[in-house]
Design a protein around this motif. Structure first.
Motif, PDB file in Angstrom:
ATOM      1  N   ARG A  21      29.882  31.030  36.634  1.00  0.00           N
ATOM      2  CA  ARG A  21      30.854  30.248  37.269  1.00  0.00           C
ATOM      3  C   ARG A  21      30.660  29.105  37.670  1.00  0.00           C
ATOM      4  NH1 ARG A  21      35.686  33.126  37.812  1.00  0.00           N
ATOM      5  NH2 ARG A  21      36.480  30.919  38.323  1.00  0.00           N
ATOM      6  N   CYS A  24      30.019  26.683  34.708  1.00  0.00           N
ATOM      7  CA  CYS A  24      31.409  26.362  34.011  1.00  0.00           C
ATOM      8  C   CYS A  24      31.951  25.129  34.836  1.00  0.00           C
ATOM      9  CB  CYS A  24      32.057  27.557  33.969  1.00  0.00           C
ATOM     10  SG  CYS A  24      31.821  28.751  32.830  1.00  0.00           S
ATOM     11  N   LEU A  47      37.608  28.090  33.207  1.00  0.00           N
ATOM     12  CA  LEU A  47      38.093  29.537  33.287  1.00  0.00           C
ATOM     13  C   LEU A  47      39.347  29.856  33.740  1.00  0.00           C
ATOM     14  CD1 LEU A  47      36.701  32.117  32.022  1.00  0.00           C
ATOM     15  CD2 LEU A  47      36.092  32.726  34.349  1.00  0.00           C
ATOM     16  N   SER A  52      40.285  33.732  29.357  1.00  0.00           N
ATOM     17  CA  SER A  52      39.960  32.683  28.311  1.00  0.00           C
ATOM     18  C   SER A  52      39.583  31.495  29.241  1.00  0.00           C
ATOM     19  CB  SER A  52      41.447  32.389  27.557  1.00  0.00           C
ATOM     20  OG  SER A  52      42.249  31.752  28.450  1.00  0.00           O
ATOM     21  N   ALA A  53      39.175  30.677  28.037  1.00  0.00           N
ATOM     22  CA  ALA A  53      38.671  29.402  28.772  1.00  0.00           C
ATOM     23  C   ALA A  53      39.185  28.339  28.191  1.00  0.00           C
ATOM     24  CB  ALA A  53      37.100  29.205  28.581  1.00  0.00           C
ATOM     25  N   ILE A  99      29.069  31.642  25.474  1.00  0.00           N
ATOM     26  CA  ILE A  99      30.115  32.165  25.514  1.00  0.00           C
ATOM     27  C   ILE A  99      31.079  32.312  24.061  1.00  0.00           C
ATOM     28  CG2 ILE A  99      32.818  32.157  26.547  1.00  0.00           C
ATOM     29  CD1 ILE A  99      31.658  30.646  28.938  1.00  0.00           C
ATOM     30  N   ILE A 144      37.690  34.635  25.233  1.00  0.00           N
ATOM     31  CA  ILE A 144      36.632  35.105  25.349  1.00  0.00           C
ATOM     32  C   ILE A 144      35.998  36.630  25.134  1.00  0.00           C
ATOM     33  CG2 ILE A 144      34.573  35.371  27.064  1.00  0.00           C
ATOM     34  CD1 ILE A 144      35.906  33.198  28.679  1.00  0.00           C
ATOM     35  N   VAL A 160      33.681  40.179  30.738  1.00  0.00           N
ATOM     36  CA  VAL A 160      34.809  39.230  31.030  1.00  0.00           C
ATOM     37  C   VAL A 160      35.105  39.664  32.600  1.00  0.00           C
ATOM     38  CG1 VAL A 160      37.201  38.258  30.640  1.00  0.00           C
ATOM     39  CG2 VAL A 160      35.318  38.539  28.666  1.00  0.00           C
ATOM     40  N   LEU A 164      35.319  37.083  35.700  1.00  0.00           N
ATOM     41  CA  LEU A 164      36.663  36.758  36.511  1.00  0.00           C
ATOM     42  C   LEU A 164      36.545  37.198  37.999  1.00  0.00           C
ATOM     43  CD1 LEU A 164      39.211  37.758  33.991  1.00  0.00           C
ATOM     44  CD2 LEU A 164      38.682  35.507  34.578  1.00  0.00           C
TER      45      LEU A 164
END
Length: 264
Positions: A21, A24, A47, A52-53, A99, A144, A160, A164
């Protein structure tokens, strides 16, 4: 990624999901690749809560043209994130994240709402380039399917849901500037931290390597190779006050270890 990091207990180091995270959030070395094309740089990786990204790519890139032809079906792609050390080191890569998923162009009608959603928590300058008058960037979404992170300790797959459920480190946005300032202006602090290293490593060139809520990492560049060592904080910290106190404790300040100045 040749440094050697000693094994730490879970309480002393970020989880792999937390590190991803944070990577990202920084996204300083992100590229997206599909079969048959060279990797395409993407300045923004965000994210979303649906797993999804969102990412941006140049409108003029071959990737954009291929994605446009696939429409709703999308194309299989791999997003690669490289976490670079903030300082110029012999081995600058701290970790890599891959990813994998299905990449689709966000339909024009959905772009404004998605830009607003991203900007609410991540007002990244790259958002201004999407659908701008110059038309430089296109907004895409990666659904993802798998996430893998690798560093000097090995590789690990993250679900995933696990991704999250994690949050970026509270210091990830200021880590680079803080470590650069520490290295350039406060070598006395670095030397005090280096005194905590095993004796065999103290003859090498010690540089700040990383900072998170759990501790500080140092890179020792020596004749026999590079070595990474974590100095854990006594307790995780979440703000600058706690960080300052934790650093002083690592430096060995006696008053912050429970002693008090003698009254006269």
């Amino acid at each position: 990624m040749t440094g050697q990091t000693p094994t730490q207990t879970p309480a002393q180091t970020p989880t792999t999901a937390e590190r991803i995270r944070s990577t990202c959030a920084r996204a300083t070395g992100a590229v997206v690749a599909i079969d048959g094309l060279d990797p395409t740089p993407t300045p923004l990786v965000h994210l979303l809560c649906d797993g999804s990204a969102a990412l941006t790519v140049p409108a003029s890139s071959p990737l954009t043209a291929v994605a446009a032809t696939t429409e709703a079906a999308g194309v299989q792609a791999v997003l690669e994130l490289t976490d670079y050390a903030p300082l110029p080191l012999r081995e600058p890569v701290r970790s890599l994240v891959w990813i994998r998923g299905t990449l689709r162009t966000v339909p024009d009608r959905e772009v404004p709402a998605l830009l607003d959603l991203i900007a609410a928590s991540n007002p990244h300058p790259a958002l201004l380039e999407v659908n701008s008058t110059r038309g430089q960037d296109v907004l895409m979404r990666l659904e993802i399917e798998s996430v893998v992170a690798a560093d000097s300790t090995g590789a690990e797959s993250i679900s995933v849901a696990g991704l999250l459920g994690a949050l970026p480190d509270p210091f990830c946005a200021m880590e680079s500037a803080w470590l650069q300032h520490l290295d350039a202006e406060h070598r006395d602090v670095v030397d005090r931290l280096a005194s905590r290293l095993p004796g065999a490593l103290r003859n090498g060139h010690v540089r700040p390597l990383g900072l998170d809520r759990y501790g500080v990492a140092l890179r020792v560049e020596s004749a026999d190779g590079d070595h990474d060592v974590r100095l854990p904080f006594p307790h995780p910290v979440d703000d600058m006050t706690g960080l300052s106190r934790a650093i002083r404790i690592l430096m060995g300040c006696p008053f912050l270890n429970g002693l008090r100045a003698r009254r006269v």
